[in-house]
Scaffold this motif. Structure first.
Motif, short mmCIF file in Angstrom:
data_model
loop_
_atom_site.label_atom_id
_atom_site.label_comp_id
_atom_site.label_asym_id
_atom_site.label_seq_id
_atom_site.Cartn_x
_atom_site.Cartn_y
_atom_site.Cartn_z
N THR A 1 0.84 -1.21 0.00
CA THR A 1 0.00 0.00 0.00
C THR A 1 0.86 1.25 0.00
O THR A 1 0.56 2.21 -0.71
CB THR A 1 -0.95 -0.01 1.23
OG1 THR A 1 -1.76 -1.17 1.16
CG2 THR A 1 -1.82 1.23 1.25
N LEU A 2 1.95 1.25 0.79
CA LEU A 2 2.85 2.39 0.79
C LEU A 2 3.43 2.64 -0.60
O LEU A 2 3.46 3.78 -1.07
CB LEU A 2 4.01 2.15 1.76
CG LEU A 2 3.75 2.39 3.23
CD1 LEU A 2 4.94 1.92 4.06
CD2 LEU A 2 3.48 3.85 3.49
N ALA A 3 3.86 1.58 -1.27
CA ALA A 3 4.42 1.73 -2.61
C ALA A 3 3.37 2.28 -3.57
O ALA A 3 3.66 3.15 -4.40
CB ALA A 3 4.96 0.40 -3.11
N LYS B 1 10.79 6.03 -8.98
CA LYS B 1 9.90 5.14 -8.21
C LYS B 1 10.66 4.05 -7.45
O LYS B 1 10.45 2.86 -7.65
CB LYS B 1 8.87 4.50 -9.13
CG LYS B 1 7.96 5.50 -9.81
CD LYS B 1 6.91 4.82 -10.61
CE LYS B 1 6.00 5.84 -11.26
NZ LYS B 1 4.84 5.25 -11.86
N ALA B 2 11.54 4.46 -6.56
CA ALA B 2 12.39 3.52 -5.82
C ALA B 2 11.58 2.55 -4.97
O ALA B 2 11.91 1.37 -4.88
CB ALA B 2 13.37 4.29 -4.93
N THR B 3 10.52 3.01 -4.33
CA THR B 3 9.74 2.13 -3.45
C THR B 3 9.10 1.00 -4.25
O THR B 3 9.16 -0.16 -3.84
CB THR B 3 8.67 2.94 -2.70
OG1 THR B 3 9.31 4.01 -2.00
CG2 THR B 3 7.92 2.08 -1.71
N SER B 4 8.52 1.32 -5.38
CA SER B 4 7.91 0.28 -6.22
C SER B 4 8.97 -0.68 -6.76
O SER B 4 8.75 -1.89 -6.79
CB SER B 4 7.15 0.91 -7.38
OG SER B 4 6.02 1.59 -6.90
N LYS B 5 10.12 -0.15 -7.18
CA LYS B 5 11.19 -1.01 -7.67
C LYS B 5 11.62 -1.99 -6.58
O LYS B 5 11.79 -3.19 -6.83
CB LYS B 5 12.41 -0.19 -8.07
CG LYS B 5 12.33 0.50 -9.38
CD LYS B 5 13.63 1.24 -9.65
CE LYS B 5 13.54 2.01 -10.94
NZ LYS B 5 14.79 2.71 -11.24
N ASN B 6 11.79 -1.48 -5.37
CA ASN B 6 12.27 -2.33 -4.29
C ASN B 6 11.24 -3.36 -3.87
O ASN B 6 11.57 -4.49 -3.55
CB ASN B 6 12.73 -1.49 -3.11
CG ASN B 6 14.04 -0.80 -3.41
OD1 ASN B 6 14.76 -1.19 -4.32
ND2 ASN B 6 14.35 0.22 -2.66
N ARG C 1 9.06 -4.68 -5.84
CA ARG C 1 9.10 -5.71 -6.89
C ARG C 1 10.28 -6.66 -6.69
O ARG C 1 10.15 -7.86 -6.90
CB ARG C 1 9.16 -5.06 -8.28
CG ARG C 1 7.81 -4.59 -8.79
CD ARG C 1 7.86 -4.24 -10.27
NE ARG C 1 8.85 -3.26 -10.63
CZ ARG C 1 8.68 -1.94 -10.62
NH1 ARG C 1 7.51 -1.45 -10.25
NH2 ARG C 1 9.64 -1.12 -10.96
N LEU C 2 11.42 -6.12 -6.27
CA LEU C 2 12.58 -6.97 -5.99
C LEU C 2 12.26 -7.97 -4.88
O LEU C 2 12.58 -9.15 -4.98
CB LEU C 2 13.79 -6.13 -5.58
CG LEU C 2 14.53 -5.39 -6.68
CD1 LEU C 2 15.59 -4.46 -6.09
CD2 LEU C 2 15.18 -6.36 -7.64
N ASP D 1 9.21 -8.99 -3.83
CA ASP D 1 8.17 -9.93 -4.28
C ASP D 1 8.74 -10.97 -5.24
O ASP D 1 8.40 -12.14 -5.17
CB ASP D 1 7.01 -9.18 -4.93
CG ASP D 1 6.15 -8.44 -3.93
OD1 ASP D 1 6.26 -8.73 -2.71
OD2 ASP D 1 5.37 -7.57 -4.35
N ARG D 2 9.63 -10.54 -6.14
CA ARG D 2 10.23 -11.48 -7.09
C ARG D 2 11.12 -12.49 -6.35
O ARG D 2 11.09 -13.68 -6.65
CB ARG D 2 11.05 -10.74 -8.14
CG ARG D 2 11.51 -11.65 -9.27
CD ARG D 2 12.25 -10.93 -10.39
NE ARG D 2 11.70 -9.64 -10.70
CZ ARG D 2 12.43 -8.52 -10.81
NH1 ARG D 2 13.73 -8.54 -10.65
NH2 ARG D 2 11.86 -7.37 -11.11
N ALA D 3 11.87 -12.02 -5.38
CA ALA D 3 12.73 -12.93 -4.61
C ALA D 3 11.89 -13.95 -3.86
O ALA D 3 12.23 -15.14 -3.82
CB ALA D 3 13.60 -12.14 -3.63
N ILE D 4 10.76 -13.52 -3.31
CA ILE D 4 9.87 -14.44 -2.59
C ILE D 4 9.26 -15.44 -3.57
O ILE D 4 9.25 -16.65 -3.32
CB ILE D 4 8.76 -13.66 -1.85
CG1 ILE D 4 9.36 -12.83 -0.72
CG2 ILE D 4 7.71 -14.62 -1.29
CD1 ILE D 4 8.39 -11.84 -0.11
N ALA D 5 8.76 -14.94 -4.70
CA ALA D 5 8.10 -15.81 -5.67
C ALA D 5 9.07 -16.84 -6.26
O ALA D 5 8.68 -17.98 -6.53
CB ALA D 5 7.49 -14.98 -6.80
N GLU D 6 10.34 -16.45 -6.45
CA GLU D 6 11.32 -17.36 -7.01
C GLU D 6 11.96 -18.26 -5.95
O GLU D 6 12.80 -19.08 -6.27
CB GLU D 6 12.41 -16.56 -7.74
CG GLU D 6 11.90 -15.86 -8.98
CD GLU D 6 12.94 -14.95 -9.59
OE1 GLU D 6 14.07 -14.80 -9.04
OE2 GLU D 6 12.63 -14.34 -10.63
#
Length: 182
Positions: free
Chosen positions: A38-40, A122-127, A129-130, A132-137
């Motif tokens: 939500t913050l992002a 958009k640093a918050t959104s980029k981070n 995503r990093l 979430d991607r690490a968790i998903a992978e």
């Protein structure tokens, strides 16, 4: 020294796909905290620019306020970095996230132009995503790995210290500018 990351084996991935299915279909995988998501969204993607697919949040607007913008940015950075540590993402990703925040902070030091650049960065959104991607992978550091917490806290501490230093320099520069003008 490389983090002891335990990537899932093909057999583990197949078992996960089987376990993720129920009678009604796939179950959503756990992701980052809804608070950080939500913050992002609020800071980076709150409203769509009419006539485009581009979204803008409150971060550039908050950044226009000299001290408050830097403080809010640092608090949000700490929350997203804490979320990453809680999910045991590899330490090299923590440094990459820190780099995104440092670039954001350096851009934010430049009045107005920095806030315009912040719209694109958009640093918050980029981070997020990093993370979430690490968790998903499944790229998580083994929770039994000795020293992970110490290394992660060291990485987060260095990033926050650098962000606070940049914020302090911005305040110092603002005070000097006000002194010169008046």
């Amino acid at each position: 020294m490389a983090d002891p990351v335990t990537p899932p084996s093909p057999a583990d991935r197949a078992a996960d796909r089987t376990a993720d299915r129920t009678a009604t279909g796939p179950v959503a995988r756990p992701s980052g905290s809804p608070v950080t998501a939500t913050l992002a969204r609020v800071l980076d993607d709150l409203v769509r620019v009419p006539g485009t697919n581009y979204r803008v949040g409150l971060d550039p607007v908050i950044g226009l306020v000299p001290v408050v913008g830097d403080a809010v940015g640092t608090v949000v950075a700490a929350a997203v970095l804490a979320e990453a540590v809680r999910n045991r993402v590899p330490v090299h990703l923590l440094f990459r996230m820190g780099w995104n925040y440092l670039v954001d902070a350096v851009l934010g030091v430049v009045p107005v132009a920095g806030d315009v650049a912040d719209v694109a960065h958009k640093a918050t959104s980029k981070n997020l995503r990093l993370v979430d991607r690490a968790i998903a992978e499944g790229r998580r550091v083994d929770t039994d790995a000795r020293g992970y917490l110490l290394r992660a806290l060291g990485a987060v501490g260095l990033v926050l210290l650098a962000l606070l230093a940049i914020a302090g320099l911005a305040v110092w520069g603002l005070i000097r500018l006000i002194g010169v003008l008046f």
